[in-house]
Design a protein around this motif. Structure first.
Motif, PDB file in Angstrom:
ATOM      1  N   CYS A 207       0.841  -1.208   0.000  1.00  0.00           N
ATOM      2  CA  CYS A 207       0.000   0.000   0.000  1.00  0.00           C
ATOM      3  C   CYS A 207       0.874   1.256   0.000  1.00  0.00           C
ATOM      4  O   CYS A 207       1.800   1.374   0.803  1.00  0.00           O
TER       5      CYS A 207
ATOM      6  N   CYS B  83      -2.142   6.105  -1.020  1.00  0.00           N
ATOM      7  CA  CYS B  83      -2.549   7.149  -1.963  1.00  0.00           C
ATOM      8  C   CYS B  83      -3.910   7.744  -1.600  1.00  0.00           C
ATOM      9  O   CYS B  83      -4.244   8.846  -2.023  1.00  0.00           O
TER      10      CYS B  83
ATOM     11  N   ASP C 136      -6.884   6.548  -2.486  1.00  0.00           N
ATOM     12  CA  ASP C 136      -7.943   6.274  -3.472  1.00  0.00           C
ATOM     13  C   ASP C 136      -9.101   5.501  -2.845  1.00  0.00           C
ATOM     14  O   ASP C 136     -10.269   5.741  -3.158  1.00  0.00           O
ATOM     15  N   CYS C 137      -8.765   4.549  -1.969  1.00  0.00           N
ATOM     16  CA  CYS C 137      -9.806   3.718  -1.346  1.00  0.00           C
ATOM     17  C   CYS C 137     -10.718   4.569  -0.459  1.00  0.00           C
ATOM     18  O   CYS C 137     -11.943   4.416  -0.492  1.00  0.00           O
TER      19      CYS C 137
ATOM     20  N   CYS D 282     -13.903   0.166  -2.590  1.00  0.00           N
ATOM     21  CA  CYS D 282     -12.473   0.393  -2.313  1.00  0.00           C
ATOM     22  C   CYS D 282     -11.604  -0.609  -3.083  1.00  0.00           C
ATOM     23  O   CYS D 282     -10.515  -0.260  -3.543  1.00  0.00           O
TER      24      CYS D 282
ATOM     25  N   LYS E 270     -12.337  -1.893  -5.995  1.00  0.00           N
ATOM     26  CA  LYS E 270     -12.312  -1.424  -7.394  1.00  0.00           C
ATOM     27  C   LYS E 270     -11.414  -0.204  -7.560  1.00  0.00           C
ATOM     28  O   LYS E 270     -10.735  -0.041  -8.574  1.00  0.00           O
ATOM     29  N   ALA E 271     -11.402   0.663  -6.534  1.00  0.00           N
ATOM     30  CA  ALA E 271     -10.649   1.917  -6.649  1.00  0.00           C
ATOM     31  C   ALA E 271      -9.143   1.726  -6.518  1.00  0.00           C
ATOM     32  O   ALA E 271      -8.361   2.547  -6.995  1.00  0.00           O
ATOM     33  N   CYS E 272      -8.717   0.636  -5.888  1.00  0.00           N
ATOM     34  CA  CYS E 272      -7.290   0.444  -5.623  1.00  0.00           C
ATOM     35  C   CYS E 272      -6.545   0.002  -6.896  1.00  0.00           C
ATOM     36  O   CYS E 272      -6.793  -1.083  -7.423  1.00  0.00           O
ATOM     37  N   ASN E 273      -5.655   0.857  -7.356  1.00  0.00           N
ATOM     38  CA  ASN E 273      -4.912   0.556  -8.587  1.00  0.00           C
ATOM     39  C   ASN E 273      -3.829  -0.494  -8.385  1.00  0.00           C
ATOM     40  O   ASN E 273      -3.259  -1.002  -9.341  1.00  0.00           O
ATOM     41  N   PHE E 274      -3.516  -0.781  -7.123  1.00  0.00           N
ATOM     42  CA  PHE E 274      -2.436  -1.734  -6.849  1.00  0.00           C
ATOM     43  C   PHE E 274      -2.962  -3.070  -6.307  1.00  0.00           C
ATOM     44  O   PHE E 274      -2.182  -3.924  -5.877  1.00  0.00           O
ATOM     45  N   SER E 275      -4.261  -3.200  -6.291  1.00  0.00           N
ATOM     46  CA  SER E 275      -4.922  -4.434  -5.832  1.00  0.00           C
ATOM     47  C   SER E 275      -4.418  -4.907  -4.468  1.00  0.00           C
ATOM     48  O   SER E 275      -4.195  -6.097  -4.263  1.00  0.00           O
TER      49      SER E 275
END
Lengths: 46, 274
Positions: free
Chosen positions: B227, B230, B232-233, B258, B260-265
């Protein structure tokens, strides 16, 4: 971590045991008796 | 979209008799012995199962003044397995609120720092204490206070379709229905404006499941080593939680925004034994 597993399994076992005793106690029939008629109190009428 | 499909499927599994909305009949078969985990009034014409909160009040207000072993066990079992995953994916009234929130109205984001505790008070007072202690002088039985005065599911999916189709019921309308209908309208307006207002502030079933969110087998997790904080979540969360820090907050209804929003999974929902 072991404590967490123990708590989860204990709650799950307790839940299933209570459900079983509830079924043996005839509670399902009581729920059925209430649920098959329109419960005026339940929907705020009467 | 997947969640919406799941919600619709669970709604139809619990309420398959949609034609009863037009006839005013209710299902009287044996499936009504079973409770389903979401808030779903058993006087709803389409319902084929029972509401756990209605059943719990039935026993507390009954002649034996007892806690139902079956309903208590059912809530413990579903709570420990799923937690508030039920609110997000299974509850019919959760689906109703999600659809209301899609209506284009001004949206408010609120944390409900203190108001979120109201649902625990409603659980204690309206679901447990009042049905247990206030008795009818003649019958000696208690009443389902939460259903009578608060439950909007009973009003929207039970009372209104039955009132439209049954003239005899319309003649017995009184002050209680006016109070309850006004409450339901307020909840509908609030739910269109604030995401899952009813679940977060009022729902006693949500209060029960919230106690299990940290313990449940179905859990969320955040891989802190990946993590990057950022945010985003948190920005995606309509409930204004911080999923990267507290992925299993009691207030989380498991909507998955959250994830879906996380670009880093790094935020995941999974079934964990450990």
């Amino acid at each position: 971590m072991k404590k967490m597993i123990f708590i989860r399994m204990a709650v799950l076992t307790l839940g299933i045991t209570l459900m079983t005793f509830g079924v043996l106690n005839g509670e399902l029939q009581e729920i059925l008796r209430k649920a098959v008629r329109i419960c005026l109190e339940c929907i705020g009428i009467g | 979209m997947k969640r919406l499909i799941s919600q619709i499927i669970f709604f139809l599994l619990q309420n398959p008799l949609l034609n009863n909305f037009f006839t005013g009949k209710i299902y009287q078969g044996k499936l009504k012995t079973l409770c389903t985990p979401g808030l779903n009034c058993y006087s709803c014409p389409a319902a084929i199962t029972s509401c756990p909160l209605g059943a719990m009040q039935l026993f507390l207000g009954g002649a034996k003044h007892s806690l139902s072993l079956f309903v208590t066990g059912f809530l413990l079992t579903t709570g420990i397995v799923f937690g508030r995953f039920i609110c997000g994916y299974v509850c019919p009234f959760g689906l109703f609120q999600d659809l209301l929130y899609k209506i284009k109205t001004p949206k408010l984001k609120r944390k409900f720092k203190y108001a979120r505790y109201i649902k625990y008070i409603i659980l204690l007072v309206f679901v447990i204490v009042l049905p247990l202690i206030i008795r009818n002088d003649l019958s000696g039985l208690g009443s389902p206070w939460f259903c009578m005065y608060i439950c909007p599911s009973g009003t929207v999916f039970g009372a209104i379709p039955l009132l439209i189709t049954t003239e005899a019921l319309r003649e017995s309308l009184g002050l209680r229905f006016i109070i309850k209908a006004a409450g339901a309208v307020a909840i509908i307006v609030m739910s269109a404006t604030i995401y899952r207002f009813f679940c977060r502030v009022i729902c006693p079933l949500g209060a029960i499941y919230s106690l299990f969110n940290k313990l449940a087998f179905v859990k969320m997790s955040c891989d802190k080593s990946k993590c990057i904080s950022c945010g985003d979540c948190s920005r995606a969360c309509n409930i204004m939680l911080t999923p990267s820090e507290k992925p299993n907050s009691p207030e989380c209804v498991r909507c998955g925004d959250c994830i879906k929003a996380c670009n880093f999974s790094v935020i995941k929902c999974s079934i964990k034994l450990k």
